[in-house]
Design an enzyme around this catalytic site. Structure first.
Site, mmCIF file in Angstrom:
data_model
loop_
_atom_site.group_PDB
_atom_site.id
_atom_site.type_symbol
_atom_site.label_atom_id
_atom_site.label_comp_id
_atom_site.label_asym_id
_atom_site.label_seq_id
_atom_site.Cartn_x
_atom_site.Cartn_y
_atom_site.Cartn_z
ATOM 1 N N TYR A 1 90.253 -59.370 2.794
ATOM 2 C CA TYR A 1 89.570 -59.200 1.349
ATOM 3 C C TYR A 1 90.669 -58.643 0.210
ATOM 4 O O TYR A 1 91.014 -59.317 -0.518
ATOM 5 C CB TYR A 1 88.339 -58.069 1.194
ATOM 6 C CG TYR A 1 87.266 -58.493 2.157
ATOM 7 C CD1 TYR A 1 86.047 -59.075 1.704
ATOM 8 C CD2 TYR A 1 87.104 -58.379 3.523
ATOM 9 C CE1 TYR A 1 84.900 -59.232 2.109
ATOM 10 C CE2 TYR A 1 86.049 -58.812 4.389
ATOM 11 C CZ TYR A 1 85.035 -59.062 3.623
ATOM 12 O OH TYR A 1 84.075 -59.480 4.415
ATOM 13 N N GLU B 1 76.840 -64.510 2.711
ATOM 14 C CA GLU B 1 76.728 -65.661 1.583
ATOM 15 C C GLU B 1 76.013 -67.002 2.181
ATOM 16 O O GLU B 1 76.556 -68.204 1.906
ATOM 17 C CB GLU B 1 78.083 -66.040 1.229
ATOM 18 C CG GLU B 1 79.143 -66.444 2.349
ATOM 19 C CD GLU B 1 79.738 -65.382 3.189
ATOM 20 O OE1 GLU B 1 80.831 -65.788 3.753
ATOM 21 O OE2 GLU B 1 79.256 -64.185 2.959
ATOM 22 N N GLU C 1 87.784 -64.670 2.410
ATOM 23 C CA GLU C 1 87.423 -63.405 1.356
ATOM 24 C C GLU C 1 88.646 -62.923 0.706
ATOM 25 O O GLU C 1 88.043 -62.340 -0.508
ATOM 26 C CB GLU C 1 87.410 -62.355 2.626
ATOM 27 C CG GLU C 1 86.230 -62.685 3.636
ATOM 28 C CD GLU C 1 84.773 -62.711 2.880
ATOM 29 O OE1 GLU C 1 84.800 -62.268 1.807
ATOM 30 O OE2 GLU C 1 83.867 -62.717 3.593
ATOM 31 N N HIS D 1 81.524 -67.129 -2.936
ATOM 32 C CA HIS D 1 81.716 -67.723 -1.741
ATOM 33 C C HIS D 1 81.077 -69.114 -1.861
ATOM 34 O O HIS D 1 81.322 -69.974 -0.777
ATOM 35 C CB HIS D 1 80.832 -66.763 -0.469
ATOM 36 C CG HIS D 1 81.497 -65.837 -0.090
ATOM 37 N ND1 HIS D 1 82.671 -66.161 0.717
ATOM 38 C CD2 HIS D 1 81.338 -64.546 0.149
ATOM 39 C CE1 HIS D 1 83.387 -65.123 1.469
ATOM 40 N NE2 HIS D 1 82.681 -64.119 1.145
ATOM 41 N N HIS E 1 80.220 -61.386 -5.961
ATOM 42 C CA HIS E 1 81.058 -61.746 -4.622
ATOM 43 C C HIS E 1 80.271 -63.138 -3.703
ATOM 44 O O HIS E 1 81.208 -64.060 -3.402
ATOM 45 C CB HIS E 1 81.267 -60.533 -3.676
ATOM 46 C CG HIS E 1 82.071 -60.704 -2.552
ATOM 47 N ND1 HIS E 1 83.423 -60.242 -2.633
ATOM 48 C CD2 HIS E 1 81.920 -61.070 -1.216
ATOM 49 C CE1 HIS E 1 84.086 -60.689 -1.299
ATOM 50 N NE2 HIS E 1 82.901 -61.214 -0.691
ATOM 51 N N GLU E 2 79.287 -62.838 -3.645
ATOM 52 C CA GLU E 2 78.442 -63.964 -2.716
ATOM 53 C C GLU E 2 78.359 -65.051 -3.357
ATOM 54 O O GLU E 2 78.653 -66.068 -2.662
ATOM 55 C CB GLU E 2 77.079 -63.307 -2.350
ATOM 56 C CG GLU E 2 77.047 -61.909 -1.549
ATOM 57 C CD GLU E 2 78.003 -61.871 -0.502
ATOM 58 O OE1 GLU E 2 78.271 -62.615 -0.063
ATOM 59 O OE2 GLU E 2 78.471 -60.546 -0.179
ATOM 60 N N ASP F 1 84.805 -59.560 15.052
ATOM 61 C CA ASP F 1 84.015 -58.672 14.698
ATOM 62 C C ASP F 1 84.972 -57.344 14.960
ATOM 63 O O ASP F 1 84.926 -56.283 14.043
ATOM 64 C CB ASP F 1 82.843 -58.179 15.464
ATOM 65 C CG ASP F 1 81.699 -59.082 15.095
ATOM 66 O OD1 ASP F 1 81.921 -59.842 14.195
ATOM 67 O OD2 ASP F 1 80.647 -59.388 15.781
#
Length: 615
Positions: free
Chosen positions: A384, A272, A319, A300, A296-297, A376
Site C-alpha cells: 500500500y 472491494e 494496493e 479499487h 479507497h474501495e 496472508d
C-alpha cells in the site's frame, strides 16, 4: 516452466477459466454450502490432458462433462499442501489442442474448515434473531468456497443461483438478476450475474437479515435493519467519490456500487468486492470522519478489479495504485493538504510494519518472492504505502500531475480487463512517456533506482517531502508532551481545532517517543478524553500509547474494543501490545481463547501465531 503464480496449484499455464456458474444451497444448520460449479474453460497449450483446480477443505461429490452432465470424468484430490490446499486433478477423456473450449461441472460442498466462510450464530449478530454468513476470499481463500483456478491472473465472469432459507436475503459481488427472489417452499432463490471480468478472490457472498437504503443513483447501503439508518447517514457521500474517480480515470464499469456494512468480526476495513463493497462497522464514527476508506474501495474499481495484478508477488499494483487514487480523490474533494497529510500518516503505518517484519526481511520488498509463502502471512502496509510512495515519487520526478494524471488514465484504458506484472507495468510506463513526451522523460525514468524501489527490503530509497500544513501542530504538541513528560500542562483547547485525522497523527507521534509516565497519561486523558472517544482510529492509537507504557487502567478498554470488532488493523497490534506487557500477557491469551469463535478464520489464525498459541 516458471510458474506465473507460485500461490496456485492449478495448471493456469495450460488452461484458463473464462466463466463460472454457481448453483448453491445455504445450509445454516450444518454450516455448509452444497451444490455445483460449472466452469467454462479454454485451453492455452497444445495437448492438454487434464484440468487442475485449487481446492481447500472442500468435499468433491463428482466431476462431469459440462455439456453432457450424465458423463462423468475421472478425478483425484491430491495430497494437501498446508498453505495452498489440495489440487483437484480432472482427467480429460481426450487430449485437447490449444484454443479449445470445454465445460466441466463439479458437484461439491464446503466444510466447517473452509477459511473463506464465516458462519455467525444469531447471538453474534446485532438483531440476535437470525444466523448470518459472509465470505472473504482475498488472498487465496476462493478455493475454499469453490473449486477454481484461484489466481489473480485468471480473470473470469460469473453467475450464480443461491438458494437461501426464508426470510434471509442473499447478495453477491455481482448484479442482481431478480430483485424479488423465486420462492420455492421455505427457500428463496436469488440470481446474480457479473459480466465484467474479475479474479476469483473477488467472488463474494453474504446471507442474512439485510435491509437496504438508496444513498445515490447507483448505490444502496445494506446492513442489518437495526443499523441501516446510521449506515445510510454515514455513507451519503459515496456518489461523489465515484464521480471523482471517473474524472481522474475512466467511466465506472460495474453498473451499481453498493456497500454492505458487516457484523463486527469482518477482518478488514473494507473489501472491494465488485458491485458490493464490504466494510467494517468500525467506520461508523457518527461524524463521517472515517468514510475515506470508501474512497479507497471505490478506487479499487479501477486499480485491482479492472486492472489486476497477475500474482500476489505484484500485489502493490493493486494496493499501491489504489492508495494513490484514493489520495487523489481526497485531494480533489478536501484539498491538496488533505492528500499530503494522508500520505504522511501512511508513512507512519509503513514504518511500523517494516519495524515489525524487520528491515532486512524480503517481505518488505515491493515485489516480494512468495514461493512457499501464504500471501496472508506477507500481508502488511508495504504494498500500500511503499507502492504509493513510488508512484508519488514518479509523479514529482516526471513533472507533476499535468504529466502523470493523463498517464494514469491511459494506463487504465490499456490494461482494463487484464492482469499484469510489474515488468509489464514498467514497460508501459516507458512506452507511454516516450510516445507522449519524448526522450526527456525516458532519461528521467532511467535515473530511477528501480532495484532499490522494487526489490530491496526496508523503507523506500527516496524520502518524499510532503506539505506540513496539517501535521505541524500535531508534531509540536507531541514534542511538548515529550519534553514536559513529568509535569505536563494540558488543556482541551490544545486539540479543539484538530480534525480526527490530526488527533490520530498526534498520537502516532507520541508513539514514537519513549513510554510516557502513568501520571502523564492520566493528565493527557483528563484533558483530551481519549478513552471515551468512539472514533476507532483514535481509540486504537490511544490504547497503543497506553499499552506501550503498560498502563493497566486501559486494559479493560482494550478488552472491550477487542471483543466488539475483529478488524485485523486493530486486533493484531492490540493483542501483540497487550501480550508484550508482563501484566497483560495472560489477559491477552485468555481474551482471545474466550472469544476465538467471534473472529474470522483468517484473523484468528494470525492472532494465534502472534500469541504463540498456534500448533
Amino acid at each position: 516452466m516458471t510458474k506465473i503464480d507460485p500461490n496456485t496449484l492449478a495448471n493456469i499455464e495450460e488452461v484458463t477459466t473464462e466463466h463460472l456458474h454457481l448453483d448453491l444451497k445455504v445450509d445454516f444448520e450444518k454450516q455448509r454450502l452444497v451444490g455445483s460449479v460449472l466452469l467454462t474453460l479454454k485451453t492455452l497449450a497444445e495437448q492438454v490432458h487434464e484440468v487442475v483446480l485449487d481446492t481447500n477443505h472442500l468435499v468433491i461429490n463428482g466431476v462431469y462433462d459440462g455439456e453432457n452432465q450424465e458423463k462423468s470424468y475421472e478425478y483425484k484430490l491430491n495430497e494437501e499442501d498446508p498453505k495452498f490446499g489440495r489440487s483437484l486433478t480432472i482427467s480429460l477423456p481426450n487430449s485437447l489442442p490449444a484454443n479449445q473450449s470445454l465445460k466441466v461441472l463439479v458437484k461439491y460442498e464446503t466444510t466447517k474448515e473452509c477459511g473463506a466462510l464465516q458462519w455467525l450464530q444469531p447471538s453474534q449478530t446485532m438483531g440476535k434473531e437470525h444466523p448470518y454468513l459472509f465470505t472473504q476470499c482475498e488472498a487465496i481463500h476462493a478455493r475454499s468456497l469453490v473449486p477454481c483456478q484461484d489466481s489473480p491472473g485468471v480473470k473470469i465472469t460469473y453467475s450464480a443461483n443461491i438458494d437461501t432459507p426464508a426470510p434471509l436475503r442473499a447478495l453477491m459481488s455481482a448484479l442482481r438478476v431478480n430483485e424479488e427472489p423465486e420462492v420455492v417452499g421455505d427457500s428463496r432463490i436469488y440470481k446474480f450475474e457479473q459480466k465484467t471480468t474479475m479474479p476469483s478472490y473477488l467472488i463474494a457472498l453474504v446471507v442474512g437479515d439485510l435491509e437496504g437504503r438508496e444513498i445515490g443513483p447507483r448505490s444502496t447501503v445494506w446492513s442489518e435493519p437495526a443499523m441501516i439508518e446510521k449506515c445510510a447517514w454515514e455513507f451519503v457521500d459515496t456518489e461523489q467519490f465515484i464521480k471523482t474517480g471517473e474524472e481522474l480515470l475512466t467511466p465506472y464499469e460495474w453498473g451499481c456500487y453498493d456497500l454492505l456494512v458487516l457484523p463486527g468480526s469482518f477482518p478488514y476495513g473494507g473489501m472491494e468486492n465488485p458491485c458490493l463493497t464490504f466494510v467494517t462497522p468500525t467506520l461508523l464514527a457518527g461524524d463521517r470522519s472515517l468514510v475515506d476508506v470508501v474512497a479507497h474501495e471505490i478506487a479499487h474499481s479501477w486499480m485491482g478489479n479492472l486492472v489486476t495484478t497477475k500474482s500476489w508477488e505484484n500485489f502493490w499494483l493493486n494496493e499501491g495504485w489504489t492508495m494513490f487514487i484514493e489520495r487523489k480523490i481526497i485531494g480533489r474533494m478536501h484539498g491538496e493538504p488533505s492528500r499530503q497529510f494522508s500520505a504522511q500518516m501512511g508513512i507512519k503505518a509503513l514504518e511500523a510494519d517494516v519495524d515489525f517484519f524487520g528491515h532486512d526481511n524480503s517481505l518488505t520488498c515491493l515485489c516480494p518472492r512468495l514461493h512457499g509463502v501464504d500471501p496472508d502471512d506477507a500481508f502488511s502496509s508495504v504494498p500500500y504505502e511503499k507502492g504509493f510512495n513510488l508512484l508519488y515519487y514518479l509523479e514529482q520526478h516526471l513533472g507533476g500531475p499535468s504529466v502523470f494524471e493523463p498517464y494514469m488514465k491511459a494506463y487504465v484504458q490499456y490494461f482494463a480487463g487484464k492482469a499484469l506484472t510489474t515488468s509489464e507495468w514498467k514497460d508501459f510506463l516507458y512506452q507511454y512517456m516516450e510516445k507522449t513526451h519524448g526522450q526527456e522523460k525516458v532519461d528521467l525514468l532511467n535515473q530511477v533506482d528501480w532495484k532499490a524501489w522494487l526489490h530491496t527490503p526496508g523503507m523506500p530509497p527516496v524520502e518524499n517531502k510532503y506539505d506540513q500544513t496539517l501535521s505541524h501542530a500535531c508534531t509540536q504538541l507531541a514534542k511538548k508532551w515529550d519534553e514536559h513528560r513529568d509535569a505536563p500542562e494540558a488543556s482541551p483547547k490544545d486539540i479543539e481545532d484538530f480534525t480526527p485525522d490530526q488527533k490520530v497523527f498526534f498520537l502516532e507521534k507520541v508513539l514514537e517517543t519513549e513510554p510516557l509516565p502513568h501520571s502523564t497519561l492520566e493528565a493527557m486523558d483528563k484533558a483530551y478524553s481519549f478513552t471515551q472517544v468512539q472514533n476507532s482510529e483514535i481509540r486504537f492509537r490511544w490504547q497503543m500509547v497506553c499499552l506501550k507504557a503498560e498502563y493497566q487502567p486501559i486494559y479493560p478498554e482494550v478488552v472491550k474494543f477487542l471483543v466488539i470488532q475483529g478488524r485485523m488493523k486493530y486486533t493484531r497490534p492490540l493483542y501483540r501490545a497487550l501480550f508484550k506487557c508482563p501484566s497483560g500477557s495472560q489477559l491477552a491469551r485468555d481474551t482471545f481463547i474466550k472469544n476465538r469463535d467471534f473472529y474470522h478464520p483468517i484473523c484468528g489464525k494470525l492472532i494465534e501465531k502472534d500469541l504463540g498459541l498456534a500448533n
